[in-house]
Design a protein around this motif. Structure first.
Motif, PDB file in Angstrom:
ATOM      1  N   GLU A  49       0.828  -1.214   0.000  1.00 55.27           N
ATOM      2  CA  GLU A  49       0.000   0.000   0.000  1.00 55.27           C
ATOM      3  C   GLU A  49       0.858   1.257   0.000  1.00 55.27           C
ATOM      4  N   ILE A  50       1.899   1.250   0.810  1.00 56.72           N
ATOM      5  CA  ILE A  50       2.778   2.420   0.880  1.00 56.72           C
ATOM      6  C   ILE A  50       3.567   2.567  -0.415  1.00 56.72           C
ATOM      7  N   ARG A  51       4.025   1.456  -0.955  1.00 64.01           N
ATOM      8  CA  ARG A  51       4.791   1.498  -2.207  1.00 64.01           C
ATOM      9  C   ARG A  51       3.960   2.101  -3.332  1.00 64.01           C
ATOM     10  N   GLN A  52       2.692   1.819  -3.366  1.00 60.53           N
ATOM     11  CA  GLN A  52       1.828   2.291  -4.437  1.00 60.53           C
ATOM     12  C   GLN A  52       1.194   3.657  -4.158  1.00 60.53           C
ATOM     13  N   SER A  53       1.401   4.183  -2.979  1.00 57.41           N
ATOM     14  CA  SER A  53       0.786   5.452  -2.598  1.00 57.41           C
ATOM     15  C   SER A  53       1.352   6.620  -3.409  1.00 57.41           C
ATOM     16  N   ASP A  54       0.522   7.613  -3.636  1.00 58.44           N
ATOM     17  CA  ASP A  54       0.955   8.835  -4.328  1.00 58.44           C
ATOM     18  C   ASP A  54       1.345   9.944  -3.359  1.00 58.44           C
ATOM     19  N   ARG A  55       1.202   9.704  -2.072  1.00 59.03           N
ATOM     20  CA  ARG A  55       1.539  10.727  -1.083  1.00 59.03           C
ATOM     21  C   ARG A  55       3.059  10.909  -1.017  1.00 59.03           C
ATOM     22  N   SER A  56       3.508  12.153  -0.985  1.00 62.39           N
ATOM     23  CA  SER A  56       4.950  12.428  -1.006  1.00 62.39           C
ATOM     24  C   SER A  56       5.649  11.845   0.219  1.00 62.39           C
ATOM     25  N   ASN A  57       5.001  11.860   1.366  1.00 63.78           N
ATOM     26  CA  ASN A  57       5.585  11.287   2.572  1.00 63.78           C
ATOM     27  C   ASN A  57       5.823   9.788   2.398  1.00 63.78           C
ATOM     28  N   ASP A  58       4.852   9.101   1.800  1.00 63.24           N
ATOM     29  CA  ASP A  58       5.002   7.667   1.545  1.00 63.24           C
ATOM     30  C   ASP A  58       6.102   7.408   0.520  1.00 63.24           C
ATOM     31  N   GLU A  59       6.200   8.255  -0.494  1.00 65.29           N
ATOM     32  CA  GLU A  59       7.243   8.095  -1.509  1.00 65.29           C
ATOM     33  C   GLU A  59       8.633   8.268  -0.903  1.00 65.29           C
ATOM     34  N   GLN A  60       8.796   9.265  -0.044  1.00 65.36           N
ATOM     35  CA  GLN A  60      10.087   9.484   0.616  1.00 65.36           C
ATOM     36  C   GLN A  60      10.442   8.294   1.506  1.00 65.36           C
ATOM     37  N   PHE A  61       9.451   7.823   2.265  1.00 65.42           N
ATOM     38  CA  PHE A  61       9.690   6.668   3.115  1.00 65.42           C
ATOM     39  C   PHE A  61      10.077   5.464   2.275  1.00 65.42           C
ATOM     40  N   TRP A  62       9.354   5.234   1.181  1.00 69.22           N
ATOM     41  CA  TRP A  62       9.624   4.044   0.370  1.00 69.22           C
ATOM     42  C   TRP A  62      11.028   4.081  -0.227  1.00 69.22           C
ATOM     43  N   LYS A  63      11.496   5.242  -0.640  1.00 69.19           N
ATOM     44  CA  LYS A  63      12.869   5.345  -1.165  1.00 69.19           C
ATOM     45  C   LYS A  63      13.878   4.964  -0.099  1.00 69.19           C
ATOM     46  N   ALA A  64      13.681   5.470   1.109  1.00 70.19           N
ATOM     47  CA  ALA A  64      14.583   5.140   2.211  1.00 70.19           C
ATOM     48  C   ALA A  64      14.493   3.661   2.563  1.00 70.19           C
ATOM     49  N   TYR A  65      13.284   3.128   2.588  1.00 63.24           N
ATOM     50  CA  TYR A  65      13.085   1.723   2.923  1.00 63.24           C
ATOM     51  C   TYR A  65      13.704   0.810   1.874  1.00 63.24           C
ATOM     52  N   ARG A  66      13.555   1.170   0.615  1.00 61.72           N
ATOM     53  CA  ARG A  66      14.146   0.367  -0.455  1.00 61.72           C
ATOM     54  C   ARG A  66      15.678   0.370  -0.348  1.00 61.72           C
ATOM     55  N   ALA A  67      16.269   1.530  -0.066  1.00 64.09           N
ATOM     56  CA  ALA A  67      17.722   1.608   0.105  1.00 64.09           C
ATOM     57  C   ALA A  67      18.164   0.750   1.293  1.00 64.09           C
ATOM     58  N   TYR A  68      17.397   0.801   2.362  1.00 61.97           N
ATOM     59  CA  TYR A  68      17.681  -0.035   3.536  1.00 61.97           C
ATOM     60  C   TYR A  68      17.636  -1.514   3.157  1.00 61.97           C
ATOM     61  N   GLY A  69      16.603  -1.922   2.442  1.00 62.96           N
ATOM     62  CA  GLY A  69      16.459  -3.320   2.045  1.00 62.96           C
ATOM     63  C   GLY A  69      17.601  -3.801   1.173  1.00 62.96           C
ATOM     64  N   GLU A  70      18.015  -2.962   0.233  1.00 62.58           N
ATOM     65  CA  GLU A  70      19.116  -3.328  -0.652  1.00 62.58           C
ATOM     66  C   GLU A  70      20.413  -3.474   0.136  1.00 62.58           C
ATOM     67  N   ARG A  71      20.637  -2.544   1.039  1.00 61.26           N
ATOM     68  CA  ARG A  71      21.876  -2.597   1.839  1.00 61.26           C
ATOM     69  C   ARG A  71      21.858  -3.812   2.784  1.00 61.26           C
ATOM     70  N   ALA A  72      20.712  -4.068   3.414  1.00 62.67           N
ATOM     71  CA  ALA A  72      20.607  -5.221   4.310  1.00 62.67           C
ATOM     72  C   ALA A  72      20.820  -6.514   3.531  1.00 62.67           C
ATOM     73  N   GLU A  73      20.258  -6.589   2.349  1.00 69.46           N
ATOM     74  CA  GLU A  73      20.436  -7.796   1.538  1.00 69.46           C
ATOM     75  C   GLU A  73      21.900  -8.019   1.188  1.00 69.46           C
ATOM     76  N   ALA A  74      22.595  -6.947   0.884  1.00 69.87           N
ATOM     77  CA  ALA A  74      24.016  -7.065   0.504  1.00 69.87           C
ATOM     78  C   ALA A  74      24.898  -7.409   1.700  1.00 69.87           C
ATOM     79  N   LEU A  75      24.592  -6.865   2.873  1.00 73.47           N
ATOM     80  CA  LEU A  75      25.469  -7.039   4.036  1.00 73.47           C
ATOM     81  C   LEU A  75      25.115  -8.215   4.936  1.00 73.47           C
ATOM     82  N   CYS A  76      23.895  -8.650   4.925  1.00 71.30           N
ATOM     83  CA  CYS A  76      23.416  -9.600   5.936  1.00 71.30           C
ATOM     84  C   CYS A  76      23.195 -11.003   5.426  1.00 71.30           C
ATOM     85  N   ARG A  77      23.849 -11.385   4.384  1.00 69.74           N
ATOM     86  CA  ARG A  77      23.671 -12.729   3.831  1.00 69.74           C
ATOM     87  C   ARG A  77      24.326 -13.774   4.692  1.00 69.74           C
TER      88      ARG A  77
END
Length: 77
Positions: A49-77
């Motif tokens: 729901e947040i990923r698909q939201s058009d609200r700017s607050n949700d978009e900013q959060f999703w960018k940060a969350y996606r970066a977190y997920g990518e970094r966690a995936e790379a470091l925490c294997r």
């Protein structure tokens, strides 16, 4: 995030993995963003729901969350 990770029913969870994920979260997400992300463990559809939201607050959060997920995936294997 670490507590939510350990409480999850994912087979791959471990103290080491959840600790690593928390470490990355501390580096990349604010406290408020971490609290928001914890909700995804109990309600994965909320992330969609947040990923698909058009609200700017949700978009900013999703960018940060996606970066977190990518970094966690790379470091925490």
């Amino acid at each position: 995030i670490s507590k939510a990770c350990m409480a999850s029913d994912r087979k791959a969870r471990s103290r080491a993995l959840c600790g690593c994920i928390q470490y990355v979260a501390n580096q990349t997400l604010s406290g408020a963003q971490q609290r928001r992300a914890v909700a995804f463990y109990g309600d994965p559809h909320r992330a969609q729901e947040i990923r698909q939201s058009d609200r700017s607050n949700d978009e900013q959060f999703w960018k940060a969350y996606r970066a977190y997920g990518e970094r966690a995936e790379a470091l925490c294997r």
